[in-house]
Write an enzyme that holds these catalytic residues in place. Structure first.
Site, PDB file in Angstrom:
ATOM      1  N   GLY A  18       6.513  -7.176  12.942  1.00 46.64           N
ATOM      2  CA  GLY A  18       6.486  -7.027  11.482  1.00 46.64           C
ATOM      3  C   GLY A  18       7.588  -6.087  11.013  1.00 46.64           C
ATOM      4  O   GLY A  18       8.292  -6.372  10.041  1.00 46.64           O
ATOM      5  N   ILE A 149      -2.843 -19.426  23.918  1.00 46.59           N
ATOM      6  CA  ILE A 149      -3.156 -20.827  23.627  1.00 46.59           C
ATOM      7  C   ILE A 149      -3.193 -21.061  22.127  1.00 46.59           C
ATOM      8  O   ILE A 149      -2.683 -22.035  21.597  1.00 46.59           O
ATOM      9  CB  ILE A 149      -4.528 -21.201  24.233  1.00 46.59           C
ATOM     10  N   LYS A 224      22.841  -9.478  32.146  1.00 44.35           N
ATOM     11  CA  LYS A 224      21.795 -10.153  32.922  1.00 44.35           C
ATOM     12  C   LYS A 224      20.809 -10.888  31.996  1.00 44.35           C
ATOM     13  O   LYS A 224      20.468 -12.054  32.216  1.00 44.35           O
ATOM     14  CB  LYS A 224      21.046  -9.089  33.728  1.00 44.35           C
ATOM     15  N   CYS A 382     -10.571   4.095  -4.666  1.00 45.50           N
ATOM     16  CA  CYS A 382     -11.636   3.087  -4.615  1.00 45.50           C
ATOM     17  C   CYS A 382     -12.968   3.731  -4.242  1.00 45.50           C
ATOM     18  O   CYS A 382     -13.529   4.442  -5.069  1.00 45.50           O
ATOM     19  CB  CYS A 382     -11.230   1.950  -3.685  1.00 45.50           C
ATOM     20  N   GLY A 384     -13.392   6.262  -2.616  1.00 43.79           N
ATOM     21  CA  GLY A 384     -13.130   7.696  -2.797  1.00 43.79           C
ATOM     22  C   GLY A 384     -13.351   8.117  -4.247  1.00 43.79           C
ATOM     23  O   GLY A 384     -13.882   9.190  -4.528  1.00 43.79           O
ATOM     24  N   MET A 385     -12.963   7.258  -5.181  1.00 43.06           N
ATOM     25  CA  MET A 385     -13.186   7.527  -6.606  1.00 43.06           C
ATOM     26  C   MET A 385     -14.680   7.413  -6.911  1.00 43.06           C
ATOM     27  O   MET A 385     -15.255   8.235  -7.628  1.00 43.06           O
ATOM     28  CB  MET A 385     -12.365   6.529  -7.429  1.00 43.06           C
ATOM     29  N   HIS A 508      -6.062   0.321  -5.804  1.00 43.19           N
ATOM     30  CA  HIS A 508      -5.396   0.764  -4.571  1.00 43.19           C
ATOM     31  C   HIS A 508      -3.905   1.010  -4.805  1.00 43.19           C
ATOM     32  O   HIS A 508      -3.085   0.136  -4.556  1.00 43.19           O
ATOM     33  CB  HIS A 508      -5.564  -0.296  -3.481  1.00 43.19           C
ATOM     34  N   GLU A 510      -1.904   2.716  -3.118  1.00 38.35           N
ATOM     35  CA  GLU A 510      -1.131   2.747  -1.867  1.00 38.35           C
ATOM     36  C   GLU A 510      -0.434   1.418  -1.593  1.00 38.35           C
ATOM     37  O   GLU A 510       0.583   1.370  -0.906  1.00 38.35           O
ATOM     38  CB  GLU A 510      -2.031   3.158  -0.687  1.00 38.35           C
TER      39      GLU A 510
HETATM   40  N1  GLN Z   1     -17.241  -0.511  -1.355  1.00 34.49           N
HETATM   41  C1  GLN Z   1     -16.718  -0.273  -2.647  1.00 34.49           C
HETATM   42  C2  GLN Z   1     -16.783  -1.493  -3.540  1.00 34.49           C
HETATM   43  O1  GLN Z   1     -16.888  -2.588  -3.075  1.00 34.49           O
HETATM   44  C3  GLN Z   1     -15.295   0.240  -2.581  1.00 34.49           C
HETATM   45  C4  GLN Z   1     -14.334  -0.732  -2.005  1.00 34.49           C
HETATM   46  C5  GLN Z   1     -13.043  -0.098  -1.540  1.00 34.49           C
HETATM   47  O2  GLN Z   1     -12.971   1.102  -1.309  1.00 34.49           O
HETATM   48  N2  GLN Z   1     -12.036  -0.913  -1.341  1.00 34.49           N
HETATM   49  O3  GLN Z   1     -16.719  -1.380  -4.732  1.00 34.49           O
END
Ligand code: GLN
Length: 547
Positions: A18, A149, A224, A382, A384-385, A508, A510
Site C-alpha cells: 500500500g 489460492i 543476479k 466518535c 470518544g465524543m 472522524h 482523522e
Molecule cells: N459505537 C458508536 C456508534 O455506533 C461509535 C462509533 C465509532 O466510534 N465509530 O455510534
C-alpha cells in the site's frame, strides 16, 4: 486511455504494498499525471466494515460512505485526492454481484464459473476507473501474497488484461522481501526468485521488482535478481527500510522508479517532478523543535493499525506545529479511579478513540473526567465524543446512571441514543450512518476558531448520536453544541468553553488529514498540548530558579 499498473506481493505479507503503491502514485502525480489507486482484496467479506480491527486494522471510510481497507487511507494521505467505493473491491463483492445477476437470470442458462464470469466481473471493475476519463494512470494493488489460492482469480484477470491491452499500457511491479541471514552475512534472493516463478506459472511476468531489504543491494545482487527473475537490470528497485513511510516516495525516486515506470509505459518524461513540498514536510518531520506526549485512549491499542489514520493525523499535525508528537497508547480497560492520575497526569493532551461496544467504556469515561477536571487538552472522536457526553451527564449534571443505549438499552438517562433511521435496520454490513455529511459551526466556538470557516463536511461511521432532548440541560451546565448537521439538527461537535481545550466530534476527522492538508482539529490539539507543555516547563523553570 489510462495506463494500468498492478502491484503484487511475494514471499510474505506486510511488505508495504500500500505504501509502495501510494509512493509510486505520488511520484507520478508530482510530474503532473492524474493518478488513482485501487485495492483488490481476496477475502469473502463484501467489505471490511464487518471486520474486527484486530483482523485487518482500521476500517477506512471514503467520502461516498464506502467502508474500505486501510490502504485507501494511505492513498488519500499521500495523494490528497479522494477515493470512493470503486477503489476497493473484495472477492465477496464480486461474487455477491455475480450471484445476484445469476438469480436474475442474466446468464441465460449458462453454468456460472470462476472463469469467465468471476474474472470478467473483476476485469470490469479493474478497468472501471481508467475508463472514467479522470485518470491517466490507475494503480491496482492486489491484496495477499502470490501463491495464495484465493487471490488467483485476480492474477488470472491481470493476465487477461495484459493480453488484451497493448504491451506498454500495463505494467507489473512485484514487491518481495530479501531476507538477511546473519550467520551467512548475506541477503538471500531465493525466496524472491521463487515468488517470481510462481507469478510466471500463472502467466504473469513482472516488469519491475521492488525488493524490501534491511541492507543496501550490491551490484552483484541486483544483477543476479535481474538475471534470474527476468527483469531489466534497472528494474530491480531497492526498497530499504526507512524511519518513516513519508520517506518512501523520495527513496523510490532515488532508485529512478518513476522514470523507469514512465519509460515502460511510453509516457513522456519531460514533465519534471516537483516534490518540494513533500521534501519540506519530511525535513520538518525529521527535525522537530520539541516534543509533546499525547495519550491515545482506546481498546485496540495492542495493534497500531487499528488507529492508523489517527496516528498518521498526529504526524501531520506534529509537522504543522514543528513538534514531534509521541503518542502514548493507553488501554481503556486498564484505567480506573485509582490509577488515572498516574496514567494521564503527565500527558500534554489526550485523545479518546472511536470504538464499538461496552469493553473499556468505563475507562474512557474515567479518563475524560480526569482531563476535564485537570484542564488537560482533550479531543474525543466518535465514541470518544459520546463518552465525553456521558461523563458530563454523570458528573456535572448528576445523572449518575447516564449512558449510551448502545451499552445500556434501559438506561434512565439515554444521553446518547440510536439514530431514528437506524432503528429499522437489521443487517450489519454497510448500514451505519456512513460517509460525508455537512456540518455548520457556531461562530466564536473553539471548532469555529480551529476550522476558520462556518460550513464543513466530515465523514461519519456510527449508529448512535447525542440525544437532543437533553440539549438544554447540557448547555445550561456549560457543554455546548458547536457543530450541527444543517439538515436534521444532529449534534456533531460538543465542547466546554471554560476548559482550555475540550472538544468532541461525532465524525472522524482523522480520515481527512493528509500531508498537504493536516486536519485543523489535530493541529489544534497538538498546539494546545504545546501550549500546556510550555506553561508547565516555565513553571518548573521558575520553581527551579526560585528554589
Ligand atoms: N459505537 C458508536 C456508534 O455506533 C461509535 C462509533 C465509532 O466510534 N465509530 O455510534
Amino acid at each position: 486511455m489510462a495506463k494500468y499498473i498492478f502491484v503484487t506481493g511475494g514471499v510474505t505479507s506486510s511488505l508495504g504494498k500500500g505504501i509502495f503503491a501510494a509512493s509510486l502514485a505520488k511520484l507520478l502525480q508530482s510530474r503532473g499525471y492524474r493518478v488513482t489507486i485501487q485495492k483488490f482484496d481476496p477475502y469473502i467479506n463484501v467489505d471490511p466494515g464487518t471486520l474486527n480491527p484486530y483482523e485487518h486494522g482500521e476500517c477506512y471510510v471514503t467520502e461516498d460512505g464506502a467502508e474500505t481497507d486501510l490502504d485507501l487511507g494511505h492513498y488519500e494521505r499521500f495523494l490528497n485526492v479522494s477515493t470512493s467505493q470503486s477503489n476497493n473491491v473484495t472477492t465477496g463483492r464480486v461474487y455477491q454481484y455475480v450471484i445476484s445477476k445469476e438469480r436474475e437470470g442474466a446468464y441465460l442458462g449458462k453454468t456460472v464459473q470462476v472463469i469467465p464470469h468471476i474474472t470478467d466481473e473483476i476485469k470490469r471493475r479493474m478497468l472501471l476507473l481508467g475508463q472514467s476519463g479522470e485518470y491517466d494512470i490507475v494503480i491496482t494493488e492486489i491484496g495477499g501474497t502470490i501463491g495464495d489460492i484465493e487471490a488467483q482469480p485476480f492474477i488470472e484477470t491481470v493476465r487477461q488484461i495484459r493480453w488484451e491491452l497493448e504491451e506498454h499500457d500495463t505494467l507489473i511491479c512485484h514487491l518481495t522481501l530479501l531476507p538477511f541471514l546473519k550467520s551467512a552475512k548475506e541477503l538471500k534472493t531465493k525466496p524472491t526468485q521463487h515468488s517470481v516463478k510462481e507469478l510466471q506459472a500463472l502467466g504473469v511476468m513482472p516488469n519491475i521488482l521492488v525488493c524490501r531489504t534491511e541492507m543496501e543491494l550490491s551490484d552483484d545482487i541486483r544483477k543476479k535478481l535481474a538475471l534470474f527473475c527476468n527483469v531489466e537490470r534497472g528494474s530491480v528497485i531497492q526498497a530499504l527500510d526507512v524511519d518513516t513511510i513519508y520517506a518512501v516516495p523520495l527513496e523510490m525516486q532515488k532508485e529512478n522508479l518513476d522514470t523507469t515506470v514512465l519509460r515502460k509505459l511510453h509516457l513522456p518524461l519531460d514533465k519534471p517532478s516537483d516534490m518540494t513540498k513533500w521534501n519540506q514536510f519530511l525535513q520538518t518531520l525529521r527535525n522537530p523543535t520539541r516534543e509533546v506526549r499525547i495519550g491515545l485512549v482506546g481498546k485496540y491499542i495492542e495493534l497500531q493499525d487499528a488507529y492508523k489514520s489517527i496516528h498518521e493525523a498526529f504526524i501531520h499535525a506534529g509537522v504543522a506545529n514543528q513538534v514531534k508528537v509521541v503518542v502514548e497508547p493507553i488501554h481503556s480497560e486498564h484505567i480506573d479511579d485509582t490509577n488515572v492520575e498516574q496514567l494521564l497526569g503527565n500527558l500534554d493532551g489526550v485523545l479518546v478513540a472511536p470504538g464499538f461496544g461496552n469493553r473499556g467504556i468505563e475507562g474512557k469515561i474515567t479518563a475524560i473526567k480526569f482531563v476535564r477536571e485537570n484542564n488537560i487538552p482533550f479531543f474525543g472522536i466518535c465514541l470518544g465524543m459520546q463518552c465525553a457526553v456521558i461523563e458530563f451527564a454523570r458528573n456535572v449534571l448528576g445523572m449518575k446512571t447516564a449512558h449510551s443505549t448502545e451499552m445500556d438499552s434501559n438506561t434512565q438517562y439515554p444521553v446518547i441514543a440510536m439514530m431514528e433511521e437506524q432503528k429499522r435496520i437489521k443487517n450489519k454490513g454497510g448500514t451505519m450512518r456512513l460517509g460525508a455529511y455537512r456540518c455548520d459551526l457556531q461562530k466564536g466556538t473553539l471548532a469555529d476558531k480551529l476550522y476558520g470557516k462556518e460550513h464543513i463536511s466530515e465523514r461519519h461511521r456510527h449508529r448512535y448520536e447525542f440525544n437532543n432532548e437533553y440539549f438544554n440541560q447540557f448547555e445550561a451546565a456549560g457543554m455546548v453544541a458547536s457543530g450541527r448537521n444543517p439538515d436534521n439538527g444532529l449534534v456533531e461537535v460538543v465542547e466546554i468553553p471554560t476548559h482550555p481545550h475540550f472538544i468532541g466530534v461525532q465524525y472522524h476527522p482523522e480520515l481527512k488529514s493528509t500531508v498537504e492538508n493536516p486536519h485543523p482539529l489535530f493541529v489544534g490539539l497538538v498546539k494546545a498540548a504545546v501550549d500546556l507543555k510550555k506553561k508547565v516547563d516555565s513553571k518548573e523553570l521558575l520553581a527551579a530558579t526560585n528554589g
